[in-house]
Scaffold this active site. Structure first.
Site, PDB file in Angstrom:
ATOM      1  N   GLU A   1      -1.013  -1.267  -4.968  1.00 17.06           N
ATOM      2  CA  GLU A   1      -2.248  -0.529  -5.193  1.00 17.06           C
ATOM      3  C   GLU A   1      -2.086   0.414  -6.375  1.00 17.06           C
ATOM      4  OE1 GLU A   1      -4.339   3.049  -2.928  1.00 17.06           O
ATOM      5  OE2 GLU A   1      -4.618   1.149  -1.856  1.00 17.06           O
TER       6      GLU A   1
ATOM      7  N   ASP B   1      -2.807   1.343   6.887  1.00 16.03           N
ATOM      8  CA  ASP B   1      -1.932   1.057   5.745  1.00 16.03           C
ATOM      9  C   ASP B   1      -1.516  -0.416   5.735  1.00 16.03           C
ATOM     10  OD1 ASP B   1      -1.123   4.132   5.015  1.00 16.03           O
ATOM     11  OD2 ASP B   1      -1.207   3.780   7.179  1.00 16.03           O
TER      12      ASP B   1
ATOM     13  N   ASP C   1       0.877  -1.169   0.000  1.00 15.54           N
ATOM     14  CA  ASP C   1       0.000   0.000   0.000  1.00 15.54           C
ATOM     15  C   ASP C   1       0.913   1.218   0.000  1.00 15.54           C
ATOM     16  OD1 ASP C   1      -2.422   1.511   0.249  1.00 15.54           O
ATOM     17  OD2 ASP C   1      -1.927   1.819   2.359  1.00 15.54           O
TER      18      ASP C   1
END
Length: 211
Positions: A68, A141, A7
């Site tokens: 991501e 996160d 992430d």
């Protein structure tokens, strides 16, 4: 399959590694957050993210990396740092010959909760359940990184199978074309390699002359 989910973020870059296969139980391998000081020079912060991610890749040896996919946000400065962190993760994976997949936040949310618009609390709750964790991964996160890894374990495997099937079809079509040309005499057995001018040279053992 062991998948590392990333992430991306410049201040906090979530990293989660999950092991499993579609239809089978998932296991947590690792979860952490690579942090940098907002007060440091921007280039040094990127270097810190790179060193943190590469150290984890070398230690945990994932089979694939899921990052991501970064979308434009209202805060341009924030999205630039996020995109740079994502690029670092992709580059680190490429250096090691690891396949990289990009998943949108909605895809990751839908994979773990069934709802592409789930909030962070719902994602964290489902990640905790799916991995049978005693405590929820923090901060968000870290949970998001694990959600990306889970998403790729469940969806990436299917994508890879489709890709392999497509390659197999292409190779089969190429073999069929070669056989068709051979049957028509285009690549008759015993013919030598083509000359620089494109004229095929005959094998002298078959009574032909080499030009």
């Amino acid at each position: 399959m062991r998948v590392m989910g990333v992430d991306p973020g410049l201040t906090r870059c979530g990293v989660g590694v999950v092991e499993g296969a579609p239809g089978k139980r998932l296991h947590l391998v690792h979860v952490s957050v690579v942090r940098t000081d907002p007060g440091e020079d921007h280039a040094l912060r990127l270097l810190g993210v790179e060193r943190g991610i590469e150290a984890l890749m070398d230690e945990l040896r994932p089979d694939a990396v899921a990052v991501e996919r970064v979308f434009s946000q209202h805060n341009v400065r924030t999205v630039m740092g996020t995109a740079q962190a994502a690029g670092i993760a992709m580059l680190a994976a490429a250096r090691r010959g690891l396949p990289v997949a990009l998943h949108t936040p909605s895809e990751a949310k839908a994979a773990v909760t069934g709802n592409g618009r789930a909030d962070k609390a719902q994602v964290t709750t489902m990640v905790t359940r799916l991995l049978s964790l005693e405590t929820a991964p923090r901060p968000a996160d870290a949970a998001d990184a694990l959600a990306l890894a889970i998403c790729h374990v469940w969806r990436g495997g299917a994508q890879q199978r489709l890709a392999r099937a497509q390659v197999a079809r292409i190779e089969q079509a190429a073999r069929a074309e070669r056989e068709r040309l051979a049957a028509r005499g285009g690549t008759a057995p015993g013919d030598g390699p083509p000359s620089p001018g494109g004229v095929r040279r005959k094998d002298p053992s078959r009574g032909g002359s080499i030009k």
